[in-house]
Design an enzyme around this catalytic site. Structure first.
Site, PDB file in Angstrom:
ATOM      1  N   ARG A 234      28.699  33.578  34.569  1.00 29.35           N
ATOM      2  CA  ARG A 234      28.244  33.818  35.725  1.00 29.35           C
ATOM      3  C   ARG A 234      25.663  33.414  35.693  1.00 29.35           C
ATOM      4  NH1 ARG A 234      31.832  33.100  36.759  1.00 29.35           N
ATOM      5  NH2 ARG A 234      33.135  34.363  38.408  1.00 29.35           N
ATOM      6  N   ASP A 258      26.724  26.219  33.298  1.00 29.92           N
ATOM      7  CA  ASP A 258      27.831  25.186  35.003  1.00 29.92           C
ATOM      8  C   ASP A 258      27.449  26.744  35.503  1.00 29.92           C
ATOM      9  OD1 ASP A 258      30.208  24.212  35.253  1.00 29.92           O
ATOM     10  OD2 ASP A 258      31.081  26.529  35.491  1.00 29.92           O
ATOM     11  N   GLU A 263      23.879  29.208  43.428  1.00 32.09           N
ATOM     12  CA  GLU A 263      24.959  28.856  43.361  1.00 32.09           C
ATOM     13  C   GLU A 263      25.305  28.454  44.150  1.00 32.09           C
ATOM     14  OE1 GLU A 263      27.174  29.298  39.869  1.00 32.09           O
ATOM     15  OE2 GLU A 263      28.747  29.571  41.345  1.00 32.09           O
ATOM     16  N   HIS A 295      30.085  24.608  38.216  1.00 35.59           N
ATOM     17  CA  HIS A 295      30.631  25.376  37.811  1.00 35.59           C
ATOM     18  C   HIS A 295      32.523  25.074  38.241  1.00 35.59           C
ATOM     19  CE1 HIS A 295      31.296  30.308  38.809  1.00 35.59           C
ATOM     20  NE2 HIS A 295      32.255  29.425  38.003  1.00 35.59           N
TER      21      HIS A 295
HETATM   22  P1  NAI Z   1      36.742  39.337  29.646  1.00 38.16           P
HETATM   23  O1  NAI Z   1      37.043  40.418  30.180  1.00 38.16           O
HETATM   24  O2  NAI Z   1      37.946  38.978  28.864  1.00 38.16           O
HETATM   25  O3  NAI Z   1      35.700  39.393  28.643  1.00 38.16           O
HETATM   26  C1  NAI Z   1      34.806  39.882  28.893  1.00 38.16           C
HETATM   27  C2  NAI Z   1      34.045  40.491  27.920  1.00 38.16           C
HETATM   28  O4  NAI Z   1      32.555  40.891  27.666  1.00 38.16           O
HETATM   29  C3  NAI Z   1      34.308  41.337  27.016  1.00 38.16           C
HETATM   30  O5  NAI Z   1      34.860  41.025  25.875  1.00 38.16           O
HETATM   31  C4  NAI Z   1      32.939  42.636  27.573  1.00 38.16           C
HETATM   32  O6  NAI Z   1      33.169  44.161  26.499  1.00 38.16           O
HETATM   33  C5  NAI Z   1      32.425  42.032  26.990  1.00 38.16           C
HETATM   34  N1  NAI Z   1      31.461  43.061  28.311  1.00 38.16           N
HETATM   35  C6  NAI Z   1      31.432  43.013  29.261  1.00 38.16           C
HETATM   36  N2  NAI Z   1      29.541  44.022  28.969  1.00 38.16           N
HETATM   37  C7  NAI Z   1      29.021  43.644  28.374  1.00 38.16           C
HETATM   38  C8  NAI Z   1      27.867  43.948  28.152  1.00 38.16           C
HETATM   39  N3  NAI Z   1      27.116  44.699  28.903  1.00 38.16           N
HETATM   40  N4  NAI Z   1      27.157  43.263  26.990  1.00 38.16           N
HETATM   41  C9  NAI Z   1      27.912  42.623  25.581  1.00 38.16           C
HETATM   42  N5  NAI Z   1      29.814  41.890  26.080  1.00 38.16           N
HETATM   43  C10 NAI Z   1      29.875  42.098  27.457  1.00 38.16           C
HETATM   44  O7  NAI Z   1      36.285  37.958  30.449  1.00 38.16           O
HETATM   45  P2  NAI Z   1      36.345  36.678  30.460  1.00 38.16           P
HETATM   46  O8  NAI Z   1      37.962  36.518  31.149  1.00 38.16           O
HETATM   47  O9  NAI Z   1      36.166  36.279  28.780  1.00 38.16           O
HETATM   48  O10 NAI Z   1      34.937  35.760  30.957  1.00 38.16           O
HETATM   49  C11 NAI Z   1      34.136  36.274  30.908  1.00 38.16           C
HETATM   50  C12 NAI Z   1      33.065  35.498  32.329  1.00 38.16           C
HETATM   51  O11 NAI Z   1      33.416  34.085  31.843  1.00 38.16           O
HETATM   52  C13 NAI Z   1      34.061  36.104  33.416  1.00 38.16           C
HETATM   53  O12 NAI Z   1      33.115  37.422  33.237  1.00 38.16           O
HETATM   54  C14 NAI Z   1      33.663  35.151  34.179  1.00 38.16           C
HETATM   55  O13 NAI Z   1      32.124  35.450  34.530  1.00 38.16           O
HETATM   56  C15 NAI Z   1      33.292  33.723  33.469  1.00 38.16           C
HETATM   57  N6  NAI Z   1      33.954  33.068  33.938  1.00 38.16           N
HETATM   58  C16 NAI Z   1      33.340  31.246  34.686  1.00 38.16           C
HETATM   59  C17 NAI Z   1      33.924  30.507  35.002  1.00 38.16           C
HETATM   60  C18 NAI Z   1      33.590  29.119  35.677  1.00 38.16           C
HETATM   61  O14 NAI Z   1      34.214  28.108  35.578  1.00 38.16           O
HETATM   62  N7  NAI Z   1      32.788  28.943  34.971  1.00 38.16           N
HETATM   63  C19 NAI Z   1      36.146  30.834  35.056  1.00 38.16           C
HETATM   64  C20 NAI Z   1      36.214  32.059  35.055  1.00 38.16           C
HETATM   65  C21 NAI Z   1      35.361  32.743  34.005  1.00 38.16           C
END
Ligand code: NAI
Length: 333
Positions: A234, A258, A263, A295
């Site tokens: 993000r 990305d 954005e 994105h």
């Molecule tokens: P997820 O929920 O599986 O993993 C997120 C991880 O971040 C978790 O292990 C959590 O414990 C950790 N986390 C939370 N707060 C934290 C902190 N303060 N410091 C360190 N780690 C922390 O989510 P997933 O599916 O892996 O997605 C990650 C991110 O990717 C999403 O939040 C979303 O913002 C982004 N995303 C971007 C996309 C794109 O098209 N560019 C598409 C899908 C997701």
């Protein structure tokens, strides 16, 4: 359910209509983003279906509640754009698509790393112009380089696994370390340690008040000179002005984005005939060692199939009062 689909692009329509044949909801597609100006388009509907740049702040949620909206169905995983306290107070259900294709995003992060490192974005244009000089295209072996993964959820773990396959050493940081990942792929270290040791840092944690501008001038100063930074998570995780300063001083050697904090008014639209007003964004585009994609990390056929299928299943489950595993609750609930 009667569903107003906001920020609807032709591809959203195609995939949602395909899967809706099994669900039979009434879908109406609206091009604009949902915000306080467009919220009245939801008049007469029971649910809204939204994406990453729709604005679901308290004002919009109160307006939705007044219109009788019962459900906000997110077509994405992240929900930093929704005021969950407001939805909870007003009794509006929120559901998301927690994992539509972590591979899509992880593979895009890898594409950005390889492109930046081997300067494919520059080589592509050179060769088309008959310029076969290699000056300025020097890369480095990924093998044996140290990569720091911040956030080892679904996407971060896959990114780490792929990079392990390249022979990289993986350092990881997460509030909740993953045991299997630690055993097989990477070593969990403190955030500062990760920043100090990594040649490449890839961001995969969600945007929360704690992670807002996680990458700022202070963090950049800790990093190895010439570090490669990759953000497919993000935009708000990084301070864009600090990135520009880091690029100018060469502390940051490569940057791939990305996502971008501002954005909302640009991404997903064709603005090629317009004057872009965001000077920070435009400055970032001037660096030869910066790649920005709009994105698109999620944008694979597999992901769009999964998004449509899960979104419609969420709407069906909630409309029939069945348990919905993808329902989101406010943190303080
Ligand atoms: P997820 O929920 O599986 O993993 C997120 C991880 O971040 C978790 O292990 C959590 O414990 C950790 N986390 C939370 N707060 C934290 C902190 N303060 N410091 C360190 N780690 C922390 O989510 P997933 O599916 O892996 O997605 C990650 C991110 O990717 C999403 O939040 C979303 O913002 C982004 N995303 C971007 C996309 C794109 O098209 N560019 C598409 C899908 C997701």
């Amino acid at each position: 359910m009667k569903v107003a689909v906001f920020s609807a692009k032709p591809y959203d329509r195609k995939f949602l209509e395909k899967f809706n044949q099994q669900h039979g909801h009434i879908l109406k597609f609206f091009k604009p983003n949902l915000d306080s100006q467009t919220v009245t388009l939801a008049t007469g509907f029971e649910a809204v279906c939204v994406f990453v740049n729709d604005s679901l702040n308290r004002t919009v949620i109160e307006a939705l509640s007044n219109l009788g909206i019962k459900l906000i169905a997110l077509r994405c995983a992240g929900y930093d754009n929704v005021d969950l306290n407001a939805t909870q107070e007003l009794g509006i259900t929120v559901a998301r698509v927690p994992a539509y294709s972590p591979y899509a995003v992880a593979e895009h992060a890898i594409a950005l790393i390889l492109t930046l490192n081997r300067k494919i974005h520059r080589a592509y244009y050179r060769v088309r112009e008959g310029n076969f000089a290699l000056n300025g295209l020097l890369g480095f072996d990924l093998h044996n380089r140290t990569v720091g993964i911040i956030g080892t959820g679904k996407i971060g773990r896959i990114t780490g696994q792929i990079l392990r396959g390249f022979g990289c050493r993986i350092l990881a940081y997460d509030l909740y370390p993953n045991k299997e990942f630690a055993e097989k792929y990477g070593e969990y270290v403190a955030l500062e340690e990760l920043m100090r040791q990594s040649d490449i840092i890839s961001l995969h944690c969600p945007l929360t008040p704690e992670t807002h501008h996680l990458i700022n001038a202070k963090a950049i100063a800790l990093m190895k000179p010439g570090v490669m930074l990759v953000n497919t998570s993000r935009g708000g995780l990084v301070n864009a002005q600090a990135l520009i300063d880091g690029l100018k001083s060469k502390q940051i050697g490569h940057l791939a984005l990305d996502v971008y904090e501002q954005e909302r008014d640009m991404f997903f639209e064709d603005l090629s005939g317009e004057i872009i007003q965001d000077d920070v964004f435009q400055r970032l585009l001037t660096f030869p060692n910066v790649i920005i994609t709009g994105h698109q990390a999620f944008f694979t056929e597999d992901a769009l199939n999964n998004i449509a299928e899960t979104t419609l299943s969420n709407i069906t489950a909630i409309s029939q009062n069945h348990p919905c595993p993808n329902q989101i609750k406010a943190v303080n609930s």
